[in-house]
Design a protein around this motif. Structure first.
Motif, short mmCIF file in Angstrom:
data_model
loop_
_atom_site.label_atom_id
_atom_site.label_comp_id
_atom_site.label_asym_id
_atom_site.label_seq_id
_atom_site.Cartn_x
_atom_site.Cartn_y
_atom_site.Cartn_z
N LEU A 1 9.18 -16.77 3.32
CA LEU A 1 8.50 -16.46 2.07
C LEU A 1 9.05 -17.27 0.91
O LEU A 1 8.30 -17.62 -0.02
CB LEU A 1 8.62 -14.96 1.76
N PRO B 1 0.58 -17.79 -5.69
CA PRO B 1 -0.02 -16.58 -5.11
C PRO B 1 0.05 -16.53 -3.59
O PRO B 1 -0.12 -15.47 -3.00
CB PRO B 1 -1.48 -16.63 -5.60
N ARG C 1 2.58 -16.69 -1.79
CA ARG C 1 3.72 -15.90 -1.35
C ARG C 1 3.34 -14.43 -1.22
O ARG C 1 3.66 -13.79 -0.21
CB ARG C 1 4.89 -16.06 -2.32
N ALA C 2 2.66 -13.89 -2.21
CA ALA C 2 2.27 -12.48 -2.16
C ALA C 2 1.29 -12.22 -1.03
O ALA C 2 1.40 -11.21 -0.32
CB ALA C 2 1.66 -12.06 -3.50
N ALA D 1 3.20 -12.42 2.31
CA ALA D 1 4.06 -11.25 2.48
C ALA D 1 3.25 -10.03 2.89
O ALA D 1 3.63 -9.30 3.82
CB ALA D 1 4.83 -10.98 1.18
N GLU D 2 2.13 -9.80 2.23
CA GLU D 2 1.30 -8.64 2.56
C GLU D 2 0.70 -8.78 3.95
O GLU D 2 0.66 -7.81 4.73
CB GLU D 2 0.21 -8.48 1.52
N HIS E 1 -7.29 -10.22 -0.79
CA HIS E 1 -6.56 -10.87 -1.88
C HIS E 1 -7.37 -12.00 -2.51
O HIS E 1 -7.20 -12.31 -3.68
CB HIS E 1 -5.22 -11.43 -1.38
#
Length: 374
Positions: free
Chosen positions: A204, A210, A212-213, A216-217, A364
């Motif tokens: 990560l 964005p 990265r988020a 991660a999710e 997302h």
């Protein structure tokens, strides 16, 4: 230089006409045809990628099996590791204790069952022999087939099996590969339990913005799905064992505990495992109590497997992996047709994890797309 009325030379006009030709032909196609061509091209690319991954997995079969087993066990044992970490046990001792707990449970259950049923397994072999003899008598007495024809068919089957059996060198190589895969899986299991989260954080940190988020999710959702699937598989195997075991006890079939154990272990092998376990139970019932009990046992085995396969398994797997029961049934069938038992085993988790990751990424992307349009 000669120019036409628009100020362009004939060479430029001809070049633009040739370039516009394919675009005009594409634009002239009806939209259903363009849509079908686009989706067909995407499907061909996806299938080619999956085929290439499958060929690589076959070439690296021991490594692929070790990685699949490691991920499955890591997802299954992750709650135990988290509990030890909450008790402030360091990462390395916690991972080692988790693996020792797994080995202790497996060895302990094996020793306990062996002590309780070791004397019965010899009787089980005798019961199976008697069941096969009664099956032979039943076939020759009810079907238009003689003993000689049946013996010839059995001999042909044995010859086919012996011809397809691996040679001693191949068998030794396979045994060495299995032993190496098990050892590799245990080593990888330790490192994934110990450093898996730090490895994921390292990945990560290489992401920016964005992405990265979203990554991660998606990773968190996929990992949770894999863990839920592993627990669902154990629940389904337990349901098979309990259901068929209770049916054997109610029908008065001997060796109910060993047969329930065989059924539980067979639950981890899709399709063939449950079929073989049910066949063994029917043969024992036939040898011990006769054709009537055997038919009742067969009906009970089929009923349990049908209820589990068509009702309980889709519901449990839907709750665990967030897939519709119809999708689960189709995926299992496709995996079996493509790669046999191994394909049936890994098809549902692959489909579930892939779908959950795609769904997370799409959710997302939708807010970002909406804000861009506004």
């Amino acid at each position: 230089m000669v120019e036409d009325g628009t100020g362009r030379t004939p060479e430029v006009t001809a070049e633009r006409t040739r370039a516009a030709g394919p675009r005009q032909a594409w634009a002239g196609l009806p939209w259903p045809v363009r849509t079908a061509v686009t989706w067909s091209a995407c499907l061909v690319v996806v299938i080619a990628g999956l085929w290439l991954l499958g060929k690589i997995a076959v070439l690296l079969a021991p490594l692929a099996i070790a990685l699949a087993g490691t991920l499955f066990l890591t997802a299954l044992l992750d709650p135990v590791l988290l509990l030890l970490r909450r008790l402030r046990v360091p990462a390395a001792p916690a991972a080692l204790l988790t693996i020792l707990l797994l080995l202790g449970v497996l060895v302990g259950v094996g020793v306990l069952v062996w002590n309780l049923t070791a004397s019965q397994f010899g009787e089980l072999s005798q019961q199976l022999d008697q069941g096969l003899e009664r099956s032979r008598d039943f076939v020759t007495s009810t079907l238009p087939i003689t003993d000689a024809q049946l013996d010839r068919l059995i001999q042909q089957t044995r010859d086919g099996l012996s011809g397809s059996a691996p040679d001693p060198i191949g068998g030794a190589r396979t045994a060495a590969e299995v032993a190496g895969s098990v050892l590799l899986a245990l080593v990888l299991l330790f490192f994934l339990l110990k450093d898996g989260r730090s490895m994921w954080r390292w990945v990560l940190r290489r992401m920016t913005g964005p992405n990265r988020a979203v990554t991660a999710e998606a990773g968190r959702v996929g990992w949770r799905t894999l863990g839920s699937y592993s627990r669902g598989t154990m629940i389904i195997a337990a349901i098979d064992a309990i259901g068929i075991g209770l049916a054997l006890v109610l029908l008065g079939v001997p060796l109910a505990l060993p047969l329930a154990l065989i059924t539980f272990l067979g639950g981890f092998v899709p399709i063939i495992g449950a079929t073989v376990a049910g066949a063994v139970a029917v043969l024992v019932a036939l040898a011990a109590n006769g054709p009537t009990t055997a038919l009742l046992t067969l009906a009970a085995v089929i009923a349990v497997q049908q209820i589990e396969g068509n009702l309980l398994e889709p519901l449990i797997m839907k709750r665990q992996v967030q897939l519709h029961p119809a999708v689960i049934l189709v995926v299992v069938t496709a995996g079996t047709l493509i790669a046999g038992i191994a394909g049936a085993f890994v098809s549902v988790p692959i489909a579930a994890v892939t779908w959950r990751i795609i769904d997370t990424v799409q959710r997302h992307r939708e807010p970002a797309t909406g804000s861009a349009h506004t």
